[in-house]
Design a protein around this motif. Sequence first.
Motif, PDB file in Angstrom:
ATOM      1  N   SER A 307       0.830  -1.205   0.000  1.00  0.00           N
ATOM      2  CA  SER A 307       0.000   0.000   0.000  1.00  0.00           C
ATOM      3  C   SER A 307       0.868   1.260   0.000  1.00  0.00           C
ATOM      4  O   SER A 307       0.598   2.228  -0.729  1.00  0.00           O
ATOM      5  N   ALA A 308       1.936   1.253   0.811  1.00  0.00           N
ATOM      6  CA  ALA A 308       2.830   2.409   0.873  1.00  0.00           C
ATOM      7  C   ALA A 308       3.497   2.656  -0.478  1.00  0.00           C
ATOM      8  O   ALA A 308       3.656   3.802  -0.911  1.00  0.00           O
ATOM      9  N   ALA A 309       3.867   1.566  -1.167  1.00  0.00           N
ATOM     10  CA  ALA A 309       4.496   1.719  -2.481  1.00  0.00           C
ATOM     11  C   ALA A 309       3.537   2.399  -3.456  1.00  0.00           C
ATOM     12  O   ALA A 309       3.925   3.302  -4.212  1.00  0.00           O
ATOM     13  N   ILE A 310       2.261   1.988  -3.439  1.00  0.00           N
ATOM     14  CA  ILE A 310       1.284   2.604  -4.340  1.00  0.00           C
ATOM     15  C   ILE A 310       1.112   4.080  -3.977  1.00  0.00           C
ATOM     16  O   ILE A 310       1.001   4.942  -4.858  1.00  0.00           O
ATOM     17  N   ALA A 311       1.126   4.388  -2.664  1.00  0.00           N
ATOM     18  CA  ALA A 311       0.998   5.787  -2.239  1.00  0.00           C
ATOM     19  C   ALA A 311       2.164   6.621  -2.782  1.00  0.00           C
ATOM     20  O   ALA A 311       1.970   7.758  -3.221  1.00  0.00           O
ATOM     21  N   VAL A 312       3.369   6.065  -2.758  1.00  0.00           N
ATOM     22  CA  VAL A 312       4.533   6.786  -3.279  1.00  0.00           C
ATOM     23  C   VAL A 312       4.357   7.036  -4.777  1.00  0.00           C
ATOM     24  O   VAL A 312       4.598   8.140  -5.283  1.00  0.00           O
ATOM     25  N   VAL A 313       3.907   6.011  -5.492  1.00  0.00           N
ATOM     26  CA  VAL A 313       3.697   6.152  -6.941  1.00  0.00           C
ATOM     27  C   VAL A 313       2.654   7.234  -7.210  1.00  0.00           C
ATOM     28  O   VAL A 313       2.839   8.104  -8.075  1.00  0.00           O
ATOM     29  N   LEU A 314       1.558   7.229  -6.434  1.00  0.00           N
ATOM     30  CA  LEU A 314       0.521   8.247  -6.613  1.00  0.00           C
ATOM     31  C   LEU A 314       1.092   9.645  -6.398  1.00  0.00           C
ATOM     32  O   LEU A 314       0.850  10.558  -7.186  1.00  0.00           O
ATOM     33  N   PHE A 315       1.892   9.809  -5.334  1.00  0.00           N
ATOM     34  CA  PHE A 315       2.450  11.124  -5.060  1.00  0.00           C
ATOM     35  C   PHE A 315       3.282  11.625  -6.234  1.00  0.00           C
ATOM     36  O   PHE A 315       3.121  12.761  -6.681  1.00  0.00           O
ATOM     37  N   PHE A 316       4.155  10.761  -6.763  1.00  0.00           N
ATOM     38  CA  PHE A 316       5.007  11.227  -7.859  1.00  0.00           C
ATOM     39  C   PHE A 316       4.212  11.451  -9.141  1.00  0.00           C
ATOM     40  O   PHE A 316       4.539  12.337  -9.931  1.00  0.00           O
ATOM     41  N   THR A 317       3.155  10.685  -9.333  1.00  0.00           N
ATOM     42  CA  THR A 317       2.292  10.932 -10.487  1.00  0.00           C
ATOM     43  C   THR A 317       1.673  12.329 -10.387  1.00  0.00           C
ATOM     44  O   THR A 317       1.702  13.106 -11.355  1.00  0.00           O
ATOM     45  N   LEU A 318       1.149  12.659  -9.210  1.00  0.00           N
ATOM     46  CA  LEU A 318       0.539  13.979  -9.020  1.00  0.00           C
ATOM     47  C   LEU A 318       1.577  15.086  -9.161  1.00  0.00           C
ATOM     48  O   LEU A 318       1.311  16.146  -9.734  1.00  0.00           O
ATOM     49  N   PHE A 319       2.753  14.836  -8.626  1.00  0.00           N
ATOM     50  CA  PHE A 319       3.846  15.806  -8.710  1.00  0.00           C
ATOM     51  C   PHE A 319       4.153  16.128 -10.170  1.00  0.00           C
ATOM     52  O   PHE A 319       4.292  17.285 -10.562  1.00  0.00           O
ATOM     53  N   LEU A 320       4.221  15.078 -10.976  1.00  0.00           N
ATOM     54  CA  LEU A 320       4.520  15.220 -12.406  1.00  0.00           C
ATOM     55  C   LEU A 320       3.444  16.044 -13.104  1.00  0.00           C
ATOM     56  O   LEU A 320       3.743  16.978 -13.855  1.00  0.00           O
ATOM     57  N   ILE A 321       2.181  15.697 -12.825  1.00  0.00           N
ATOM     58  CA  ILE A 321       1.076  16.423 -13.461  1.00  0.00           C
ATOM     59  C   ILE A 321       1.130  17.904 -13.090  1.00  0.00           C
ATOM     60  O   ILE A 321       0.999  18.781 -13.944  1.00  0.00           O
ATOM     61  N   THR A 322       1.366  18.187 -11.816  1.00  0.00           N
ATOM     62  CA  THR A 322       1.431  19.581 -11.372  1.00  0.00           C
ATOM     63  C   THR A 322       2.603  20.312 -12.008  1.00  0.00           C
ATOM     64  O   THR A 322       2.482  21.475 -12.405  1.00  0.00           O
ATOM     65  N   ALA A 323       3.745  19.627 -12.116  1.00  0.00           N
ATOM     66  CA  ALA A 323       4.914  20.257 -12.723  1.00  0.00           C
ATOM     67  C   ALA A 323       4.624  20.644 -14.171  1.00  0.00           C
ATOM     68  O   ALA A 323       4.962  21.749 -14.614  1.00  0.00           O
ATOM     69  N   VAL A 324       3.945  19.760 -14.897  1.00  0.00           N
ATOM     70  CA  VAL A 324       3.585  20.058 -16.283  1.00  0.00           C
ATOM     71  C   VAL A 324       2.677  21.287 -16.327  1.00  0.00           C
ATOM     72  O   VAL A 324       2.876  22.193 -17.127  1.00  0.00           O
ATOM     73  N   GLN A 325       1.726  21.336 -15.405  1.00  0.00           N
ATOM     74  CA  GLN A 325       0.809  22.465 -15.374  1.00  0.00           C
ATOM     75  C   GLN A 325       1.558  23.775 -15.103  1.00  0.00           C
ATOM     76  O   GLN A 325       1.343  24.772 -15.782  1.00  0.00           O
ATOM     77  N   LEU A 326       2.458  23.759 -14.110  1.00  0.00           N
ATOM     78  CA  LEU A 326       3.194  24.972 -13.772  1.00  0.00           C
ATOM     79  C   LEU A 326       4.012  25.452 -14.956  1.00  0.00           C
ATOM     80  O   LEU A 326       4.072  26.640 -15.249  1.00  0.00           O
ATOM     81  N   ARG A 327       4.647  24.529 -15.648  1.00  0.00           N
ATOM     82  CA  ARG A 327       5.429  24.878 -16.831  1.00  0.00           C
ATOM     83  C   ARG A 327       4.569  25.581 -17.853  1.00  0.00           C
ATOM     84  O   ARG A 327       4.935  26.593 -18.413  1.00  0.00           O
ATOM     85  N   TYR A 328       3.372  24.979 -18.061  1.00  0.00           N
ATOM     86  CA  TYR A 328       2.477  25.552 -19.067  1.00  0.00           C
ATOM     87  C   TYR A 328       2.069  26.965 -18.659  1.00  0.00           C
ATOM     88  O   TYR A 328       2.110  27.882 -19.453  1.00  0.00           O
ATOM     89  N   VAL A 329       1.695  27.117 -17.382  1.00  0.00           N
ATOM     90  CA  VAL A 329       1.240  28.426 -16.924  1.00  0.00           C
ATOM     91  C   VAL A 329       2.345  29.459 -17.109  1.00  0.00           C
ATOM     92  O   VAL A 329       2.123  30.565 -17.572  1.00  0.00           O
ATOM     93  N   GLU A 330       3.587  29.075 -16.796  1.00  0.00           N
ATOM     94  CA  GLU A 330       4.702  29.996 -16.948  1.00  0.00           C
ATOM     95  C   GLU A 330       4.860  30.438 -18.405  1.00  0.00           C
ATOM     96  O   GLU A 330       5.042  31.593 -18.703  1.00  0.00           O
ATOM     97  N   ARG A 331       4.734  29.454 -19.313  1.00  0.00           N
ATOM     98  CA  ARG A 331       4.899  29.780 -20.719  1.00  0.00           C
ATOM     99  C   ARG A 331       3.822  30.760 -21.161  1.00  0.00           C
ATOM    100  O   ARG A 331       4.076  31.709 -21.874  1.00  0.00           O
ATOM    101  N   LYS A 332       2.607  30.509 -20.703  1.00  0.00           N
ATOM    102  CA  LYS A 332       1.498  31.350 -21.083  1.00  0.00           C
ATOM    103  C   LYS A 332       1.765  32.795 -20.661  1.00  0.00           C
ATOM    104  O   LYS A 332       1.570  33.727 -21.411  1.00  0.00           O
ATOM    105  N   VAL A 333       2.276  32.966 -19.430  1.00  0.00           N
ATOM    106  CA  VAL A 333       2.569  34.298 -18.931  1.00  0.00           C
ATOM    107  C   VAL A 333       3.627  34.976 -19.799  1.00  0.00           C
ATOM    108  O   VAL A 333       3.524  36.135 -20.149  1.00  0.00           O
ATOM    109  N   HIS A 334       4.645  34.187 -20.210  1.00  0.00           N
ATOM    110  CA  HIS A 334       5.722  34.732 -21.012  1.00  0.00           C
ATOM    111  C   HIS A 334       5.250  35.277 -22.347  1.00  0.00           C
ATOM    112  O   HIS A 334       5.656  36.344 -22.773  1.00  0.00           O
ATOM    113  N   TYR A 335       4.402  34.511 -23.024  1.00  0.00           N
ATOM    114  CA  TYR A 335       4.082  34.871 -24.396  1.00  0.00           C
ATOM    115  C   TYR A 335       2.887  35.786 -24.524  1.00  0.00           C
ATOM    116  O   TYR A 335       2.508  36.179 -25.612  1.00  0.00           O
ATOM    117  N   GLN A 336       2.294  36.144 -23.387  1.00  0.00           N
ATOM    118  CA  GLN A 336       1.110  36.987 -23.504  1.00  0.00           C
ATOM    119  C   GLN A 336       1.460  38.430 -23.789  1.00  0.00           C
ATOM    120  O   GLN A 336       2.433  38.935 -23.270  1.00  0.00           O
TER     121      GLN A 336
END
Lengths: 336, 280
Positions: A307-336
Motif C-alpha cells: 500500500s505504501a508503495a502505491i501511495a509513493v507512486v501516486l504522489f510522484f504521479t501527481l507531482f509530475l502532473i502539477t509540474a507540467v501544469q506549472l510549466r504551461y502556466v509559466e509559458r502562457k505568462v511569457h508569451y502573452q
Amino acid sequence: MTTLQGADDPASPRAVTSSSVSGGAGDPSGDPGGDRARARKQAHRRRMSKNWSLFVLFAGPNILLILAFIYFPLVSNMYYSTLDWRLGSPRATPVGLDNYVRFFTSDSGLEVWRVTGIFTGGAVIGSMVLGMLIALVLNKKLPGRTAARTAVFAPYVLSGVGVAMVWNFIFDPTRGALSHILGFFGVASPQWYLNEDWALVMVIIVYVWKNLGFCAVVFLAGLQAIPQDLIEAATLDRAGAMRRFFSIVLPLLTPTVFFLLVTNIIFSMTNAFDILRIMTPTGHGTNTIIFEIYLQSFGAYQRAGYSAAIAVVLFFTLFLITAVQLRYVERKVHYQ
Amino acid sequence: MKAFAPRNLADTMLAGYLPILLALLIIVLPLAWMVLSSFKPPGEILTLNPTLLPQDPTLSNYAAVGDRVPLLTVLRNSVVVTVIGATIKVVLAVTTAYALVFIKVPGANIIFLGILVALMVPPEVSMLPNYLTITALGGRNTLWGIILPGLGTAFGTFLLRQHFKALPNELFEAAELDGAGHGRKLVQIAAPVSLPAIATVALVTIVSEWNNFLWPLIIIDSPDKMTLPVGLNLLQSIESQTGSYGILMAGAVLVIVPVLVIFAALQRYIVAGLTQGAVK
C-alpha cells in the motif's frame, strides 16, 4: 571584524551565518565608522532575531503540523514501501523494490491502472463536456440564472458519503428509481453492483453528477471574461453559433480548459474515495489507485508495504502532473 | 436584447430555459427523492409503483437511524470535530499567512513553497503513516485523534497569503507610527479588513471537516466516537442487505441537508473559495 564587514554586504553568505555570532563585543579598534556600522548591524541582527521568534510564534505550529502529518508520512511511506509487512504485524522483511515491481507488472497492479485510466477519463470528459454545455446556457442573460448556477454547484460541496447513499438507492436494480425509469422504456436495469464493468460506469456517473457544477462555474467565469464585442463582430459577419463557438469562444477559453483538465485529472484521482467506498465497498472493478491504497492496507489484505508503495507512486504521479501544469502556466505568462 | 420580447421568446424558452430546466432536474431530483423517501414507510419504498410524494408520511425512518447508531452522540461528535478542527485551522491559516507576508525573514518563500507542495499531497498518501503515529500516541477511537492530523492547513494559508499580499501598505502606516507590533497589526488591521476572505476559508474548512470520511473511518471503530459519515457507513453496511432505503435516506438527509442550508445562505463565499486559482 571580517564577519562584520561580510555581514554589511547583503549578498555575502556570511550575512546569514554571522547572525548567530554574538556581536564582536571585544573589538578594540574604536574606529567611529566601524562603531556605526556595528551598531547598525547589531540593530539589524536584533530585528532579525526578533522577526524570527515572531515568525516561529505565528507560523511555527502550522509548519510543525504540516511537517509531522504530511512530510513525515511522505518520507516514511518510502521506507515502508520497501518492506513486506502486514499492518499490525511486528515482523517486516525488507524486499527492496519488489512492491513497486509488483504494482507495475502484476495482473492485479495493471488492473488498478486500467480502472484508474477509465475512471479518470470518464470522469474528466463527462464533467468537462457537461459543465461546458451548462456554462454556455448559463452565460445567456436570463433572469434566474444566478439561482441556477448555485443549484448546479451544490452537489460539489455535499458529503460524498451522503451522495453515494442516495445514488445507491437510485441505482438499485429492482427498487431503484432508475430501474423504474428504464422499465418504463422497456429496458431491464443492468446489474450495477454484480457486474464489474457496470459498477465502474455507475461510480463514474455519480462522480460526474457531483463534479460537473465545479466545471460549469469555472467555465462560466471564463466565458464571461471573453470580450462581448468579439462575439458581436462575428455575429455581424454572419458566423453561426457553432462557428462562433469553435472559432472564437473555444480558442479564447484554452487556458480555462487546460486548467480544468489538470485539476479534474488530479481531483478524479484523489477525491472519489467516499463514493467508491460506499457504493462498492469491496472495490471489485472500481479499485482506482486511491481506493487500492486503502484496500491494500485497511481492507482484507493488510499489505501495508505494498500500500505504501502505491501511495509513493501516486504522489510522484501527481507531482509530475502539477509540474507540467506549472510549466504551461509559466509559458502562457511569457508569451502573452 | 430582451429575453422576453415576443420575437425572442421562443429562443429564450428552447435554447435557454429548457436546457437549464433539464440540468436542474438532474441535479435536484436525486436530492428531492432522498428527502421525500426519508418520510416513506417501508411499503412505499418496496413497491413496484412508487410515487414521488409519500402517501403516508412518517418519521419512523429517523427513529430507526437512532436505533442502529447512537445518533445524538454521533451528531455531537461531528459538531465537536467540525467546530474545533475548523476554528484551529482558520486561526493557523491567518497567522501563518500573516507571517509569510508581513514578517520579514530570509527563506520565507522557500517555506511557502513547502506549504504549496503539501497542498498537493492527498490524504490517502499520508493515511498509513498517520495511522501508525496516532495509534502510537493513543489516539485511536478518540476525537482528538480525528482532529489532530488534519490541523496543518495549506489551503487556507495559500488563499489568505494571496489576500494579504494585495493589501495596500498605507493601511498599516498609521499603526506603525504608533509603534504597533505585529500582533496588534494582525488583530486590529489585517484580520478585520480581510473578513470576507477569512469567512471563505472558514466556510470551506467547515464543510470539508463535516464531510471528512477517510481519516475518521480509519482511526475510529467504536460507534460512540464516530462522526456522522462514519456512522452512516455503519448504517449502510447494516441496512443495505435488507434494502431499508427509507432509513438510509433519512441518514443521508442528516449529513447532506445542514451543508445544503449553509451553502444556500453563503454560496458566494464557498464558490469563491473552491474555485480559487481558476476564477480571479
